[in-house]
Design a protein around this motif. Structure first.
Motif, PDB file in Angstrom:
ATOM      1  N   LEU A 591       0.603  -1.492  -0.039  1.00 34.30           N
ATOM      2  CA  LEU A 591      -0.127  -0.027  -0.535  1.00 34.30           C
ATOM      3  C   LEU A 591       0.799   1.040   0.041  1.00 34.30           C
ATOM      4  O   LEU A 591       0.499   2.397  -0.672  1.00 34.30           O
ATOM      5  CB  LEU A 591      -0.526   0.279   1.166  1.00 34.30           C
ATOM      6  N   ALA A 592       1.713   1.183   1.040  1.00 39.42           N
ATOM      7  CA  ALA A 592       2.837   2.512   0.839  1.00 39.42           C
ATOM      8  C   ALA A 592       3.373   2.541  -0.032  1.00 39.42           C
ATOM      9  O   ALA A 592       3.791   3.837  -0.834  1.00 39.42           O
ATOM     10  CB  ALA A 592       3.823   2.413   2.126  1.00 39.42           C
ATOM     11  N   TYR A 593       4.197   1.703  -1.315  1.00 38.46           N
ATOM     12  CA  TYR A 593       4.664   0.953  -2.352  1.00 38.46           C
ATOM     13  C   TYR A 593       4.917   1.844  -3.361  1.00 38.46           C
ATOM     14  O   TYR A 593       5.173   2.888  -3.921  1.00 38.46           O
ATOM     15  CB  TYR A 593       5.757   0.319  -2.392  1.00 38.46           C
ATOM     16  N   PHE A 594       3.415   1.670  -3.545  1.00 41.99           N
ATOM     17  CA  PHE A 594       3.021   1.998  -4.900  1.00 41.99           C
ATOM     18  C   PHE A 594       1.868   3.262  -4.657  1.00 41.99           C
ATOM     19  O   PHE A 594       1.507   3.538  -5.533  1.00 41.99           O
ATOM     20  CB  PHE A 594       1.167   0.788  -5.543  1.00 41.99           C
ATOM     21  N   GLY A 595       1.685   3.807  -3.288  1.00 38.94           N
ATOM     22  CA  GLY A 595       1.255   4.817  -3.086  1.00 38.94           C
ATOM     23  C   GLY A 595      -0.305   5.160  -2.837  1.00 38.94           C
ATOM     24  O   GLY A 595      -0.991   6.419  -3.190  1.00 38.94           O
ATOM     25  N   HIS A 596      -0.919   3.961  -2.366  1.00 37.88           N
ATOM     26  CA  HIS A 596      -2.157   4.320  -2.436  1.00 37.88           C
ATOM     27  C   HIS A 596      -1.771   4.267  -0.503  1.00 37.88           C
ATOM     28  O   HIS A 596      -3.842   4.817  -0.951  1.00 37.88           O
ATOM     29  CB  HIS A 596      -2.735   2.635  -2.492  1.00 37.88           C
ATOM     30  N   MET A 597      -1.423   4.762   0.254  1.00 36.90           N
ATOM     31  CA  MET A 597      -1.575   5.253   1.744  1.00 36.90           C
ATOM     32  C   MET A 597       0.062   5.963   1.737  1.00 36.90           C
ATOM     33  O   MET A 597       0.871   5.972   1.809  1.00 36.90           O
ATOM     34  CB  MET A 597      -1.285   3.362   2.003  1.00 36.90           C
ATOM     35  N   PRO A 598      -1.199   6.874   2.702  1.00 34.94           N
ATOM     36  CA  PRO A 598       0.689   7.679   3.090  1.00 34.94           C
ATOM     37  C   PRO A 598       1.657   6.975   3.860  1.00 34.94           C
ATOM     38  O   PRO A 598       0.972   6.326   4.728  1.00 34.94           O
ATOM     39  CB  PRO A 598      -0.691   8.570   4.103  1.00 34.94           C
ATOM     40  N   PRO A 599       3.116   6.774   3.606  1.00 41.01           N
ATOM     41  CA  PRO A 599       3.877   5.742   4.540  1.00 41.01           C
ATOM     42  C   PRO A 599       4.394   5.706   5.778  1.00 41.01           C
ATOM     43  O   PRO A 599       4.193   4.910   6.405  1.00 41.01           O
ATOM     44  CB  PRO A 599       5.452   6.713   3.820  1.00 41.01           C
ATOM     45  N   GLN A 600       3.794   7.161   6.517  1.00 43.44           N
ATOM     46  CA  GLN A 600       3.454   6.506   7.846  1.00 43.44           C
ATOM     47  C   GLN A 600       2.911   6.080   8.606  1.00 43.44           C
ATOM     48  O   GLN A 600       3.056   5.794   9.492  1.00 43.44           O
ATOM     49  CB  GLN A 600       3.831   8.461   8.128  1.00 43.44           C
ATOM     50  N   GLU A 601       1.826   5.686   8.000  1.00 43.40           N
ATOM     51  CA  GLU A 601       0.415   5.357   8.699  1.00 43.40           C
ATOM     52  C   GLU A 601       0.686   4.228   7.944  1.00 43.40           C
ATOM     53  O   GLU A 601       0.585   3.236   9.157  1.00 43.40           O
ATOM     54  CB  GLU A 601      -0.638   5.801   7.653  1.00 43.40           C
ATOM     55  N   ALA A 602       0.915   3.699   6.948  1.00 45.28           N
ATOM     56  CA  ALA A 602       1.623   2.363   6.877  1.00 45.28           C
ATOM     57  C   ALA A 602       2.770   1.732   7.571  1.00 45.28           C
ATOM     58  O   ALA A 602       2.415   0.306   8.095  1.00 45.28           O
ATOM     59  CB  ALA A 602       2.250   1.846   5.256  1.00 45.28           C
ATOM     60  N   LEU A 603       3.782   2.107   7.957  1.00 45.00           N
ATOM     61  CA  LEU A 603       5.073   2.329   8.657  1.00 45.00           C
ATOM     62  C   LEU A 603       4.142   1.535  10.148  1.00 45.00           C
ATOM     63  O   LEU A 603       4.927   0.524  10.293  1.00 45.00           O
ATOM     64  CB  LEU A 603       5.500   3.640   8.426  1.00 45.00           C
ATOM     65  N   ALA A 604       3.279   2.433  10.874  1.00 43.04           N
ATOM     66  CA  ALA A 604       3.238   1.902  12.014  1.00 43.04           C
ATOM     67  C   ALA A 604       2.210   1.157  12.305  1.00 43.04           C
ATOM     68  O   ALA A 604       2.622   0.415  13.274  1.00 43.04           O
ATOM     69  CB  ALA A 604       2.114   3.496  11.978  1.00 43.04           C
ATOM     70  N   GLY A 605       1.336   1.223  11.053  1.00 40.51           N
ATOM     71  CA  GLY A 605       0.699  -0.254  11.138  1.00 40.51           C
ATOM     72  C   GLY A 605       1.129  -1.843  10.894  1.00 40.51           C
ATOM     73  O   GLY A 605       1.097  -2.710  11.523  1.00 40.51           O
ATOM     74  N   MET A 606       2.182  -1.860   9.625  1.00 39.95           N
ATOM     75  CA  MET A 606       3.387  -2.248   9.564  1.00 39.95           C
ATOM     76  C   MET A 606       4.184  -3.104  10.505  1.00 39.95           C
ATOM     77  O   MET A 606       4.395  -4.449  11.339  1.00 39.95           O
ATOM     78  CB  MET A 606       4.376  -1.948   8.555  1.00 39.95           C
ATOM     79  N   ARG A 607       4.858  -1.828  11.571  1.00 43.40           N
ATOM     80  CA  ARG A 607       5.492  -2.387  12.534  1.00 43.40           C
ATOM     81  C   ARG A 607       4.589  -2.869  13.570  1.00 43.40           C
ATOM     82  O   ARG A 607       5.848  -3.950  14.429  1.00 43.40           O
ATOM     83  CB  ARG A 607       6.162  -1.123  13.053  1.00 43.40           C
ATOM     84  N   GLU A 608       3.672  -2.586  14.047  1.00 40.74           N
ATOM     85  CA  GLU A 608       3.247  -3.287  15.122  1.00 40.74           C
ATOM     86  C   GLU A 608       2.736  -4.769  14.435  1.00 40.74           C
ATOM     87  O   GLU A 608       2.451  -5.482  15.615  1.00 40.74           O
ATOM     88  CB  GLU A 608       1.749  -2.819  15.534  1.00 40.74           C
ATOM     89  N   ALA A 609       2.906  -5.113  13.484  1.00 37.78           N
ATOM     90  CA  ALA A 609       1.388  -6.515  12.656  1.00 37.78           C
ATOM     91  C   ALA A 609       2.868  -7.312  12.733  1.00 37.78           C
ATOM     92  O   ALA A 609       3.179  -8.379  13.474  1.00 37.78           O
ATOM     93  CB  ALA A 609       1.291  -6.341  11.323  1.00 37.78           C
ATOM     94  N   VAL A 610       4.012  -6.489  12.747  1.00 34.92           N
ATOM     95  CA  VAL A 610       5.400  -8.082  12.251  1.00 34.92           C
ATOM     96  C   VAL A 610       5.857  -7.619  14.225  1.00 34.92           C
ATOM     97  O   VAL A 610       6.164  -8.733  14.133  1.00 34.92           O
ATOM     98  CB  VAL A 610       6.670  -6.631  11.517  1.00 34.92           C
ATOM     99  N   THR A 611       5.365  -7.477  14.954  1.00 35.14           N
ATOM    100  CA  THR A 611       5.845  -7.363  16.106  1.00 35.14           C
ATOM    101  C   THR A 611       4.625  -8.443  17.088  1.00 35.14           C
ATOM    102  O   THR A 611       5.504  -9.224  17.861  1.00 35.14           O
ATOM    103  CB  THR A 611       5.908  -6.044  17.425  1.00 35.14           C
ATOM    104  N   ARG A 612       3.693  -8.323  16.793  1.00 36.78           N
ATOM    105  CA  ARG A 612       2.751  -8.660  16.852  1.00 36.78           C
ATOM    106  C   ARG A 612       3.223 -10.996  16.602  1.00 36.78           C
ATOM    107  O   ARG A 612       3.100 -11.839  16.997  1.00 36.78           O
ATOM    108  CB  ARG A 612       0.981  -8.291  16.958  1.00 36.78           C
TER     109      ARG A 612
END
Length: 854
Positions: A591-612
């Motif tokens: 979503l972030a790489y292809f410009g469908h979502m602001p990278p900071q928003e995607a980064l926060a969701g991605m970090r949390e999911a990876v950690t869990r």
């Protein structure tokens, strides 16, 4: 014995003896339970009478085929039935005859069964050949007779199939004095494969016996004569049909036939092959039933003392009186036989004198082979065999040093429920993932396998396109809480079915079914089952996870957002569902790489999911792949990313997506040769994936091998001319080679009415600028600016168009903004040819240094 049982036995004995029967009296003496069996015996009696009165073989039997005015004989070779020219009669039975014939449409020799409808007693008999053809058409296996066609013309019904010369096992037993135990095992293994295919198609044979099994002249074993066959869920499967000595005890007692009753019949056949006799010595149905009731069964080694003990134990398990003590499937029986073959060396077995007393119990319902004319050079019994050679069950034909490579084709969705593809596709995906972690085997990725969804499948083409030697295919039917899955493993060479199974379970047993399929395939290929990556969870969580994977595989902005919603539903049902958290992380990245979502928003969701995900399961390959992507593309911690990629690929070496992501990382760090090697590996695993093939084109583009990039992207577009990613790569390659107008044409193909993504629109603006069409490039900038008020537009897109126009200042400003937002595509800043015009500017080096990029 109850009066009704005694009545049934008396009627059966009278039928066998040919004694007259007062059916009216018999029906009046029957209780409600016996009424159905009496009716069936009445039909059987009519068939037996008809069989006894049938004319001896000879040319005159053609009277009911050719019109009376045509004086033709078989020798004339001029009598036609439909488009088939009759050559000679080779057999006769209760309802008609079998002929060798010539198919004038396809120029091939066939065997033709013909039924005279006016001779058959009742509607069921009149349609028996059509019924047999319908059943045979459901089975595709070289050890099962191959059906070509069926037709009714006037009062005659015909079924034609392949003609192969050979002998039935019954004829072989009559001709030979001894047989080796190893030969019996080889025959049994091929029969297990045939019966497994029959059961896998949802059918029962119900009359497995020596005269219904052929050995073709080239040695192949073929199961034939489905005249008494039934579908597994057919209520009529409780008919008292078959040859009494081969019938399972429960069937003789009036219970429905099952898979295990077919196993019993096969066991009796094997007993007969190794001993020349039968496990129950009896002359009448009554005697058989009485012997079975009191457990009077002759042990194999009593009948033949030189039968190896291990083989005797396998056969005796197949003919246990209680069905629950028999083998549960032909595959299970075949597995024990295959193990036996590998462990024991068998010598010849000498038969004792024939057991003539049992011969009267071979019912006259099936087809018999007629005698030949004197001087005929053809072998009697040349009927109904397949043409493809096969291997024993459990012995896949893999050459020494050859690695099994498998494609799991999309399971066919037979469910009536609309919108249920997510479930069928999800289960296919899970089977792929379960098999992918098995050592010693290579599994093609989901994208390539799904290229064959809803398309006609020629296994040879599948094998060639995917580079595989084995294929898993099947179907799923879901009805409420019930699930039926048919699956089979097929060897591409020769189109040979190695394993087939049908699962009828509660839908919550889906995890167990997946594991059983994996274990069966591993067993057939003689590999070692390793630990899988899926944990047990609730069905509600799993169903939501499957929906998430379904939308994730669409790879569109909308699809990825829906995928996250369903993965989040899954973890609400099961907070410990690591794979669902990994799915969330892997959705945010694109979503972030292809410009469908602001990278900071995607980064926060991605970090949390990876950690869990990793907290729950540190051995989950897809979670480590997501972490590597997070480190490389979003946090720009390139030194930390490489070990994460290595961990992911160690856990799952067959993850083509992870190989593709690692190749991106290698390109970003300037290691182009390594990147191309890794990208080639991704293509090997997923040869028809558009994104992975496009990724290889991008690696060539970033390494400045523009001509090769152009050629590869053209090849990728042959898979799907509408795939925008490959077309953008192709256009940028043309632009770097100075073929500007060609680059523009590639990106204008969709026409003015299309609505490209901001990323695709930026590529178009760049090639406009490089082609000298600055006015059109500025229009693109205006459109991107306007769209940014309605949707997210990455600053990277605007930087790209300004760079194409040579507007260095504006390009650098937008690159700095992209850095502030942590745009994932900036990781390629050091290798992206589109920014070559900025590299001499000190401000460009400052941007790279500020971002910590090489």
């Amino acid at each position: 014995m109850a009066p009704s049982d005694r009545l049934i036995d008396d009627l059966a004995d009278a039928i066998l003896d040919g004694s007259p029967i007062d059916w009216e009296a018999a029906e009046s003496r029957s209780d409600a339970t016996a009424q159905r069996l009496v009716g069936q015996l009445k039909v059987l009696a009519a068939v037996a009478d008809l069989h006894r009165s049938s004319r001896p073989p000879g040319p005159s039997t053609l009277d009911w085929i050719a019109p009376p005015r045509v004086e033709a004989t078989v020798a004339d070779a001029s009598v036609m039935w439909s488009h088939l020219r009759l050559v000679e009669r080779i057999g006769h039975g209760a309802f008609g005859e079998v002929y060798r014939a010539w198919d004038t449409r396809l120029d091939r020799e066939v065997a033709l069964k013909l039924l005279s409808a006016d001779r058959a007693p009742g509607n069921r008999a009149a349609s028996s050949i059509i019924h047999e053809g319908r059943l045979l058409a459901k089975v595709r296996h070289p050890n099962v007779v191959i059906i070509y066609g069926a037709e009714q013309i006037g009062g005659q019904i015909g079924l034609w199939m392949e003609f192969v010369r050979g002998h039935t096992l019954g004829q072989i037993l009559e001709q030979r004095k001894d047989v080796s135990a190893s030969e019996v095992v080889d025959i049994a293994l091929e029969l297990c494969r045939a019966i497994s295919a029959v059961h896998g198609a949802g059918l029962l044979h119900r009359d497995i016996k020596a005269h219904n099994v052929m050995r073709a002249e080239d040695g192949r074993i073929v199961l034939m004569d489905f005249g008494t066959g039934r579908e597994l869920d057919d209520d009529a499967s409780s008919d008292l049909t078959g040859t009494p000595l081969y019938l399972a005890p429960e069937v003789l007692q009036g219970q429905p036939a099952t898979v295990r009753s077919d196993i019993y019949s096969l066991g009796v056949l094997l007993y007969h092959l190794v001993t020349g006799s039968y496990p129950v010595r009896a002359r009448t149905v009554r005697e058989i039933r009485r012997a079975q009731e009191v457990g009077e069964r002759i042990a194999i080694q009593t009948a033949r003392s030189d039968v190896p003990a291990k083989l005797a134990r396998v056969i005796e398990r197949a003919i246990e009186a209680g069905p629950e003590r028999r083998y549960e499937s032909a595959d299970a029986l075949g597995a024990d036989l295959a193990a036996l073959k590998g462990q024991t060396r068998f010598g010849p077995l000498a038969y004792a004198a024939g057991v003539a007393a049992a011969s009267i119990l071979v019912a006259g319902v099936g087809w018999e082979v007629a005698g030949r004319q004197a001087g005929s050079s053809r072998t009697p019994g040349a009927l109904l065999a397949g043409v493809v050679g096969v291997n024993p069950v459990g012995a896949a034909r893999v050459r020494p040093g050859e690695r099994p490579i498998i494609a799991v084709l999309p399971l066919n969705n037979l469910s009536a429920e609309p919108g249920s593809d997510y479930f069928t596709d999800g289960l296919t995906d899970e089977i792929i993932r379960n098999l992918a972690v098995i050592k010693g085997m290579e599994v093609r990725s989901r994208t390539s396998s799904f290229a064959f969804k809803n398309k006609p499948r020629n296994l040879r083409d599948v094998g060639a396109q995917l580079g595989v030697n084995f294929v898993v295919e099947g179907s799923i039917m879901r009805a409420g809480s019930r699930l039926r899955i048919n699956a089979q493993l097929v060897q591409v060479a020769g189109d040979v079915t190695l394993w087939t199974e049908r699962f009828d379970r509660d839908i919550k047993d889906v995890f167990a079914i997946q594991d059983e399929i994996s274990r069966a395939i591993v067993s057939k290929l003689r590999l070692t089952l390793t630990r899988g990556q899926r944990r047990n969870t609730s069905f509600e969580a799993y169903e939501a996870y499957l929906r998430g994977r379904y939308f994730w595989n669409q790879r569109s902005g909308e699809g990825l957002r829906k995928a996250i919603e369903h993965f989040q539903t899954a973890v609400r049902h099961d907070p410990g569902y690591a794979a669902a958290y990994a799915g969330i992380a892997q959705s945010y990245g694109p979503l972030a790489y292809f410009g469908h979502m602001p990278p900071q928003e995607a980064l926060a969701g991605m970090r949390e999911a990876v950690t869990r995900a990793l907290t729950i399961d540190d051995d989950l390959a897809e979670a480590h792949a997501a972490r590597a992507l997070l480190l490389a593309m979003h946090e720009w911690r390139l030194a930390d990313a490489e070990p994460a990629f290595h961990r992911a690929l160690t856990l799952d070496p067959a993850d083509a997506t992870a190989h593709g992501w690692y190749a991106q990382y290698l390109s970003a760090t300037g290691r182009h040769d390594e990147a191309l090697t890794e990208s080639r590996r991704a293509i090997e695993l997923d040869p028809l994936s558009l994104s992975i093939n496009t990724g290889f084109g991008n690696r060539l583009y970033w390494s400045r091998r523009f001509d090769e990039a152009i050629a590869h992207c053209r090849k990728t577009l042959e898979l799907d001319p509408a795939y925008s990613g490959a077309r953008s790569c192709l256009a940028l390659g043309y632009s770097q080679r100075g073929a500007h107008e060609q680059a523009v044409r590639e990106l204008e193909r969709d026409g003015p009415g299309s609505a490209p993504t901001p990323s695709a629109l930026a590529d178009l603006g760049y090639v406009y600028a490089r082609a000298g069409r600055s006015q059109d490039a500025h229009k693109v900038i205006t459109e991107l600016t306007n769209r940014s008020s309605r949707e997210y537009v990455s600053p990277y897109a605007l930087a790209l168009v300004h760079a194409g126009l040579g507007e260095r200042g504006r390009a650098l400003e937008w690159l700095e903004r992209a850095g502030e937002e942590r745009s994932p595509r900036l990781v390629f800043l050091s290798v992206e040819p589109s920014f070559d015009g900025l590299r001499a500017d000190p401000r460009f080096a400052a941007v790279r240094q500020k971002l910590g990029l090489p």
